[in-house]
Design an enzyme around this catalytic site. Structure first.
Site, short mmCIF file in Angstrom:
data_model
loop_
_atom_site.label_atom_id
_atom_site.label_comp_id
_atom_site.label_asym_id
_atom_site.label_seq_id
_atom_site.Cartn_x
_atom_site.Cartn_y
_atom_site.Cartn_z
N LYS A 124 0.85 -1.07 -0.09
CA LYS A 124 0.17 -0.17 0.08
C LYS A 124 0.70 1.39 0.15
O LYS A 124 0.48 2.17 -0.72
CB LYS A 124 -0.89 -0.03 1.31
CG LYS A 124 -2.10 -1.08 1.16
CD LYS A 124 -2.30 -1.45 2.57
CE LYS A 124 -2.46 -3.03 2.54
NZ LYS A 124 -2.51 -3.47 4.01
N THR A 155 -11.81 -8.36 -3.14
CA THR A 155 -13.03 -7.92 -3.32
C THR A 155 -12.86 -6.61 -4.40
O THR A 155 -12.24 -5.59 -3.88
CB THR A 155 -13.76 -7.37 -2.01
OG1 THR A 155 -13.93 -8.59 -1.31
CG2 THR A 155 -15.13 -6.92 -2.26
N LYS A 223 -5.68 2.83 2.51
CA LYS A 223 -6.43 2.10 1.72
C LYS A 223 -7.61 3.45 1.02
O LYS A 223 -7.98 3.33 -0.05
CB LYS A 223 -7.32 1.15 2.33
CG LYS A 223 -6.34 -0.02 2.45
CD LYS A 223 -7.09 -1.00 3.42
CE LYS A 223 -6.29 -2.44 3.56
NZ LYS A 223 -6.58 -3.27 4.81
N1 HSE Z 1 -4.13 -5.78 8.38
C1 HSE Z 1 -5.17 -5.66 7.24
C2 HSE Z 1 -6.49 -5.68 7.77
C3 HSE Z 1 -4.90 -6.71 5.99
O1 HSE Z 1 -6.69 -5.78 8.94
O2 HSE Z 1 -7.48 -5.27 7.11
C4 HSE Z 1 -5.43 -6.48 4.97
O3 HSE Z 1 -4.79 -5.35 4.28
#
Ligand code: HSE
Length: 334
Positions: A124, A155, A223
């Site tokens: 990321k 997804t 994200k």
């Molecule tokens: N550590 C991340 C989460 C894993 O808990 O969503 C997926 O990116």
């Protein structure tokens, strides 16, 4: 049949899961897409195994499981001490896969793109800090730069925003993008302490190696920043406002539940704005996810409201996104 050469960077849990899918579904990919994927190099932090004729994935998985590191494998294969930059420049490959945690990987992503190699990544930070440069370089050279697995694992939220809804203007995205915090909050609702719930999330392999990025909202912030870049244009994580779940008490989550609401780490993304913070959501909202699920509600001018929900973490679930991108890149190259 078109042969496509692949270099795999990162051979931890996700890297091994990707290798397993490439091994087990090799015939399916040949029959369905007419593509023969050949892994020519595999790299972990101990070294790079490189064989232009193609590496036996069964063997490389066995070596990693048995010895824990690729550098132990000196009988049949050369193990090189390349830096990632050297490896992407020197190894003849069509597609570079990055499933490492290398925060500085954007440099070698750029090097790969400049070599005309497609890049597929689940990592990321390169996108959360350098989206404009990376996507700009890929577009300039007309080379695929694909990153489905960075957000919501396999997804396909990135696919929806990047390849569909092309006539729509996205107004707003609300999403739950981190599985570890959902897991911790729902266990706290059931009476567990924060520490017990975090330990459980770690033992299930959902949390990052250093779980502070999950708990403090940084992983969700990366994200959400990537979603902003795709839906509204480039921004960096530095501009995101991020608050984690570290200050949330068991009393607060239980009390919300008694009012048919649940606390989740929610990301709100609008043009020029990325916010991640714990919020109460109604139990009948698509954002009231459980376990390792993620969800996103996308609001647009034409379609209205679209909700997508599915696994947001997990090894084969992340491999799903990575391998889908590898096939997409291979079909474009072919
Ligand atoms: N550590 C991340 C989460 C894993 O808990 O969503 C997926 O990116």
């Amino acid at each position: 049949m078109r042969g496509v050469k692949v270099s795999l960077f990162g051979f931890g849990n996700v890297g091994k899961a990707v290798a397993r899918v490439l091994l087990e579904k090799e015939r399916f990919f040949r029959e369905r897409y007419g593509i023969a994927l050949k892994v020519v190099s595999v790299a972990d932090t101990s070294g790079v195994v490189w064989l232009p004729e193609g590496i036996d994935l069964q063997e490389v998985l066995l070596v990693k499981e048995t010895f824990g590191k690729l550098s132990a494998w000196t009988n049949d294969y050369e193990v090189y001490n390349f830096t990632p930059e050297e490896a992407v420049e020197d190894i003849d490959a069509d597609i570079v896969i990055d499933v490492t945690n290398d925060r500085n990987a954007w440099g070698w992503h750029l090097a790969a793109l400049r070599e005309g190699k497609a890049v597929v990544t689940s990592n990321k930070p390169p996108l959360a800090f350098h989206y404009a440069e990376l996507v700009g370089e890929a577009e300039k050279r007309d080379v695929p730069y694909l990153f489905e697995a960075t957000v919501m694992a396999g997804t396909p939220v990135i696919g929806i925003l990047r390849e569909n809804l092309l006539g729509d203007t996205v107004r707003r995205i609300e999403a739950v993008l981190n599985a570890t915090t959902t897991f911790i909050l729902s266990r706290m609702e059931q009476g567990r302490t924060f520490e017990e719930a975090l330990k459980e999330a770690q033992s299930l392999g959902i949390a990052e190696r250093d779980p502070s990025g999950d708990v403090l909202g940084i992983d969700a912030g990366y994200k959400a920043t990537i979603l902003h870049c795709v839906a509204f244009g480039p921004i960096t994580f530095r501009e995101a406002m991020v608050k984690g779940i570290d200050g949330i008490s068991q009393e607060k989550v239980k009390e919300a539940r008694s009012r048919d609401r649940t606390v989740r780490l929610v990301a709100v993304v609008e043009k020029g704005k990325v916010i991640v913070e714990p919020r109460e959501v109604s139990l009948d909202s698509p954002l009231a996810v459980e376990s390792h699920e993620n969800a996103a509600v996308i609001k647009t001018d034409l379609l209205g409201e679209l909700a997508i929900k599915g696994a947001g973490a997990g090894l084969k679930e992340t491999a799903s996104g990575v391998v889908s991108d590898v096939i997409k890149a291979a079909l474009r190259i072919a």
